[in-house]
Motif scaffolding. Structure first.
Motif, PDB file in Angstrom:
ATOM      1  N   THR A  98      29.465 -43.342   2.690  1.00 12.46           N
ATOM      2  CA  THR A  98      30.571 -42.907   1.836  1.00 12.46           C
ATOM      3  C   THR A  98      31.551 -42.086   2.665  1.00 12.46           C
ATOM      4  O   THR A  98      31.171 -41.405   3.619  1.00 12.46           O
ATOM      5  CB  THR A  98      30.080 -42.058   0.649  1.00 12.46           C
ATOM      6  N   HIS A  99      32.815 -42.182   2.291  1.00 14.32           N
ATOM      7  CA  HIS A  99      33.884 -41.408   2.920  1.00 14.32           C
ATOM      8  C   HIS A  99      34.471 -40.520   1.829  1.00 14.32           C
ATOM      9  O   HIS A  99      34.983 -41.022   0.824  1.00 14.32           O
ATOM     10  CB  HIS A  99      34.951 -42.335   3.500  1.00 14.32           C
ATOM     11  N   ILE A 100      34.389 -39.216   2.030  1.00 11.00           N
ATOM     12  CA  ILE A 100      34.724 -38.307   0.938  1.00 11.00           C
ATOM     13  C   ILE A 100      35.705 -37.224   1.373  1.00 11.00           C
ATOM     14  O   ILE A 100      35.835 -36.909   2.557  1.00 11.00           O
ATOM     15  CB  ILE A 100      33.463 -37.628   0.357  1.00 11.00           C
ATOM     16  N   GLU A 101      36.387 -36.689   0.385  1.00 10.55           N
ATOM     17  CA  GLU A 101      37.145 -35.446   0.516  1.00 10.55           C
ATOM     18  C   GLU A 101      36.583 -34.490  -0.519  1.00 10.55           C
ATOM     19  O   GLU A 101      36.547 -34.810  -1.706  1.00 10.55           O
ATOM     20  CB  GLU A 101      38.631 -35.674   0.262  1.00 10.55           C
ATOM     21  N   PHE A 102      36.094 -33.347  -0.059  1.00  9.34           N
ATOM     22  CA  PHE A 102      35.613 -32.362  -1.027  1.00  9.34           C
ATOM     23  C   PHE A 102      36.172 -30.987  -0.692  1.00  9.34           C
ATOM     24  O   PHE A 102      36.442 -30.670   0.470  1.00  9.34           O
ATOM     25  CB  PHE A 102      34.083 -32.348  -1.128  1.00  9.34           C
ATOM     26  N   ILE A 103      36.367 -30.216  -1.733  1.00 10.67           N
ATOM     27  CA  ILE A 103      36.943 -28.880  -1.610  1.00 10.67           C
ATOM     28  C   ILE A 103      35.846 -27.869  -1.898  1.00 10.67           C
ATOM     29  O   ILE A 103      35.250 -27.872  -2.980  1.00 10.67           O
ATOM     30  CB  ILE A 103      38.113 -28.687  -2.582  1.00 10.67           C
ATOM     31  N   ALA A 104      35.564 -27.032  -0.911  1.00  9.93           N
ATOM     32  CA  ALA A 104      34.561 -25.983  -1.063  1.00  9.93           C
ATOM     33  C   ALA A 104      35.247 -24.698  -1.506  1.00  9.93           C
ATOM     34  O   ALA A 104      36.247 -24.284  -0.914  1.00  9.93           O
ATOM     35  CB  ALA A 104      33.822 -25.761   0.247  1.00  9.93           C
ATOM     36  N   HIS A 105      34.720 -24.092  -2.551  1.00  9.98           N
ATOM     37  CA  HIS A 105      35.213 -22.801  -3.025  1.00  9.98           C
ATOM     38  C   HIS A 105      34.304 -21.722  -2.445  1.00  9.98           C
ATOM     39  O   HIS A 105      33.105 -21.679  -2.743  1.00  9.98           O
ATOM     40  CB  HIS A 105      35.213 -22.756  -4.548  1.00  9.98           C
ATOM     41  N   LEU A 106      34.879 -20.875  -1.597  1.00 13.84           N
ATOM     42  CA  LEU A 106      34.100 -19.896  -0.858  1.00 13.84           C
ATOM     43  C   LEU A 106      34.062 -18.555  -1.577  1.00 13.84           C
ATOM     44  O   LEU A 106      34.859 -18.285  -2.479  1.00 13.84           O
ATOM     45  CB  LEU A 106      34.686 -19.729   0.547  1.00 13.84           C
ATOM     46  N   GLY A 107      33.140 -17.714  -1.133  1.00  4.29           N
ATOM     47  CA  GLY A 107      32.937 -16.432  -1.792  1.00  4.29           C
ATOM     48  C   GLY A 107      34.086 -15.466  -1.654  1.00  4.29           C
ATOM     49  O   GLY A 107      34.146 -14.460  -2.352  1.00  4.29           O
ATOM     50  N   THR A 108      35.009 -15.740  -0.748  1.00  2.00           N
ATOM     51  CA  THR A 108      36.158 -14.862  -0.542  1.00  2.00           C
ATOM     52  C   THR A 108      37.377 -15.337  -1.330  1.00  2.00           C
ATOM     53  O   THR A 108      38.509 -15.030  -0.968  1.00  2.00           O
ATOM     54  CB  THR A 108      36.507 -14.827   0.956  1.00  2.00           C
ATOM     55  N   ASN A 109      37.147 -16.091  -2.407  1.00  2.00           N
ATOM     56  CA  ASN A 109      38.235 -16.669  -3.206  1.00  2.00           C
ATOM     57  C   ASN A 109      39.140 -17.552  -2.351  1.00  2.00           C
ATOM     58  O   ASN A 109      40.359 -17.589  -2.528  1.00  2.00           O
ATOM     59  CB  ASN A 109      39.061 -15.570  -3.890  1.00  2.00           C
ATOM     60  N   THR A 110      38.517 -18.243  -1.413  1.00  2.00           N
ATOM     61  CA  THR A 110      39.218 -19.128  -0.492  1.00  2.00           C
ATOM     62  C   THR A 110      38.727 -20.548  -0.702  1.00  2.00           C
ATOM     63  O   THR A 110      37.555 -20.771  -1.007  1.00  2.00           O
ATOM     64  CB  THR A 110      38.947 -18.700   0.969  1.00  2.00           C
ATOM     65  N   ARG A 111      39.634 -21.503  -0.543  1.00  2.00           N
ATOM     66  CA  ARG A 111      39.253 -22.912  -0.612  1.00  2.00           C
ATOM     67  C   ARG A 111      39.329 -23.530   0.778  1.00  2.00           C
ATOM     68  O   ARG A 111      40.177 -23.162   1.582  1.00  2.00           O
ATOM     69  CB  ARG A 111      40.180 -23.676  -1.557  1.00  2.00           C
ATOM     70  N   MET A 112      38.434 -24.476   1.027  1.00  2.00           N
ATOM     71  CA  MET A 112      38.439 -25.183   2.302  1.00  2.00           C
ATOM     72  C   MET A 112      38.161 -26.657   2.034  1.00  2.00           C
ATOM     73  O   MET A 112      37.220 -26.996   1.314  1.00  2.00           O
ATOM     74  CB  MET A 112      37.391 -24.601   3.253  1.00  2.00           C
ATOM     75  N   THR A 113      38.989 -27.524   2.617  1.00  2.00           N
ATOM     76  CA  THR A 113      38.868 -28.958   2.382  1.00  2.00           C
ATOM     77  C   THR A 113      38.184 -29.630   3.562  1.00  2.00           C
ATOM     78  O   THR A 113      38.546 -29.403   4.718  1.00  2.00           O
ATOM     79  CB  THR A 113      40.253 -29.590   2.157  1.00  2.00           C
ATOM     80  N   PHE A 114      37.192 -30.472   3.250  1.00  2.00           N
ATOM     81  CA  PHE A 114      36.442 -31.233   4.248  1.00  2.00           C
ATOM     82  C   PHE A 114      36.683 -32.721   4.035  1.00  2.00           C
ATOM     83  O   PHE A 114      36.659 -33.205   2.895  1.00  2.00           O
ATOM     84  CB  PHE A 114      34.941 -30.963   4.121  1.00  2.00           C
ATOM     85  N   PHE A 115      36.903 -33.442   5.124  1.00  2.00           N
ATOM     86  CA  PHE A 115      36.959 -34.904   5.110  1.00  2.00           C
ATOM     87  C   PHE A 115      35.735 -35.387   5.881  1.00  2.00           C
ATOM     88  O   PHE A 115      35.621 -35.145   7.088  1.00  2.00           O
ATOM     89  CB  PHE A 115      38.239 -35.403   5.767  1.00  2.00           C
ATOM     90  N   THR A 116      34.831 -36.048   5.198  1.00  2.00           N
ATOM     91  CA  THR A 116      33.529 -36.328   5.788  1.00  2.00           C
ATOM     92  C   THR A 116      33.068 -37.739   5.460  1.00  2.00           C
ATOM     93  O   THR A 116      33.256 -38.220   4.339  1.00  2.00           O
ATOM     94  CB  THR A 116      32.477 -35.330   5.260  1.00  2.00           C
ATOM     95  N   SER A 117      32.453 -38.382   6.447  1.00  2.00           N
ATOM     96  CA  SER A 117      31.734 -39.633   6.228  1.00  2.00           C
ATOM     97  C   SER A 117      30.243 -39.327   6.299  1.00  2.00           C
ATOM     98  O   SER A 117      29.794 -38.610   7.198  1.00  2.00           O
ATOM     99  CB  SER A 117      32.113 -40.670   7.286  1.00  2.00           C
ATOM    100  N   ILE A 118      29.484 -39.869   5.349  1.00  2.00           N
ATOM    101  CA  ILE A 118      28.050 -39.605   5.271  1.00  2.00           C
ATOM    102  C   ILE A 118      27.300 -40.928   5.322  1.00  2.00           C
ATOM    103  O   ILE A 118      27.627 -41.864   4.581  1.00  2.00           O
ATOM    104  CB  ILE A 118      27.682 -38.854   3.979  1.00  2.00           C
ATOM    105  N   ALA A 119      26.299 -41.005   6.191  1.00  2.00           N
ATOM    106  CA  ALA A 119      25.472 -42.204   6.330  1.00  2.00           C
ATOM    107  C   ALA A 119      24.119 -41.975   5.672  1.00  2.00           C
ATOM    108  O   ALA A 119      23.519 -40.905   5.810  1.00  2.00           O
ATOM    109  CB  ALA A 119      25.290 -42.551   7.806  1.00  2.00           C
ATOM    110  N   PHE A 120      23.634 -43.011   4.976  1.00  2.00           N
ATOM    111  CA  PHE A 120      22.362 -42.930   4.265  1.00  2.00           C
ATOM    112  C   PHE A 120      21.417 -44.025   4.756  1.00  2.00           C
ATOM    113  O   PHE A 120      21.854 -45.121   5.131  1.00  2.00           O
ATOM    114  CB  PHE A 120      22.574 -43.096   2.756  1.00  2.00           C
ATOM    115  N   ASP A 121      20.117 -43.721   4.722  1.00  2.00           N
ATOM    116  CA  ASP A 121      19.126 -44.735   5.064  1.00  2.00           C
ATOM    117  C   ASP A 121      18.847 -45.619   3.845  1.00  2.00           C
ATOM    118  O   ASP A 121      19.516 -45.498   2.805  1.00  2.00           O
ATOM    119  CB  ASP A 121      17.853 -44.089   5.618  1.00  2.00           C
ATOM    120  N   LYS A 122      17.863 -46.487   3.942  1.00  2.00           N
ATOM    121  CA  LYS A 122      17.605 -47.453   2.868  1.00  2.00           C
ATOM    122  C   LYS A 122      17.176 -46.789   1.570  1.00  2.00           C
ATOM    123  O   LYS A 122      17.285 -47.392   0.494  1.00  2.00           O
ATOM    124  CB  LYS A 122      16.554 -48.461   3.312  1.00  2.00           C
TER     125      LYS A 122
END
Length: 263
Positions: A114-138
């Motif tokens: 999967t190829h995803i964009e997710f936004i992490a909400h951090l404890g300092t009231n800050t947002r951070m955006t990640f663009f990530t590809s994730i590989a899975f086994d069978k």
């Protein structure tokens, strides 16, 4: 935020593809959920063999630019969970993930990726955006990841001299406490401060895997977990992790998604 109702049906796809993509969505969301406390700490320390529920027995490798490259399972787990997760018996993380939004998800046509964009909400009231590809086994367990962070320097870089000095002091405190004996990096706390202030650039989270102070600060999160590996990273040489790298370094890495199972 993309919710399950928006993505669980693909009316123009064969039924088997629908089932695969549905399982991939669940596996992706489930994997992201392990970044939240207290599950992240449990996975990192493998409480009650919990890693077997999420991580492939084939192992895990990955990278997150510009934080670092992690070719082994122990490093890939440590960096994935050690930076933004509150770790028991250690000082609190200043930017622990409190929640996340899965903004976008796309599916590889041939492999369990999967190829995803997710936004992490951090404890300092800050947002951070990640663009990530994730590989899975069978069995839809994670075996690899390859990601980038949007504007980490603009998001996390210290703004004042006091904040910059505090990070230097943290590095020196951690190093002098945990890096002793054959792992010693600096003769004294003052020697550590002097080196970090005058001998290397302060740097930015935009270059958090280079030969600078910020890289060494990132590695203070891991020194208490594995001093034998990470003490050199916070020391004068950078231990191969906090060293300057050319652009070719990033193109000469293995395919961290090659472990994905073929559909």
């Amino acid at each position: 935020m993309m919710n399950f109702c928006q993505c669980r049906k693909w009316p123009n796809l064969p039924q088997n593809k629908n089932k695969i993509y549905q399982r991939l969505y669940h596996a992706t969301y489930r994997s992201l959920s392990t970044l939240l406390s207290p599950l992240c700490s449990q996975v990192l320390f493998n409480d009650n063999n919990i890693q077997s529920q999420y991580i492939s027995p084939k192992g895990l490798s990955g990278r997150v630019i510009p934080i670092g490259t992690f070719p082994s399972t122990i490093l890939a787990l440590e960096y994935l969970y050690g930076i933004l997760c509150p770790i028991r018996n250690l000082p609190p993380r200043e930017n622990a993930i409190q929640s996340f939004d899965l903004a976008r998800i796309a599916y590889d046509e041939k492999y369990l990726i999967t190829h995803i964009e997710f936004i992490a909400h951090l404890g300092t009231n800050t947002r951070m955006t990640f663009f990530t590809s994730i590989a899975f086994d069978k069995n839809y367990k994670v075996c690899g990841y390859d990601g980038q962070i949007r504007n980490p320097g603009l998001t996390l870089d210290p703004r004042t001299n006091e904040q910059r000095e505090a990070k230097i002091n943290t590095i020196c405190n951690v190093t002098q406490r945990f890096c002793t004996g054959t792992l010693q990096q600096y003769l004294t706390f003052n020697d550590c401060q002097q080196f970090l202030r005058t001998q290397i650039p302060y740097g930015s989270y935009d270059r958090a895997d280079q030969g600078n102070v910020i890289c060494r600060f990132v590695h203070t999160y891991f020194v208490p977990l594995l001093p034998t590996i990470h003490c050199p990273h916070v020391g004068p040489t950078g231990g191969g992790a906090c060293t300057d790298k050319t652009i070719d370094f990033y193109y000469n890495q293995p395919n961290f998604l090659a472990c994905a199972h073929k559909q």
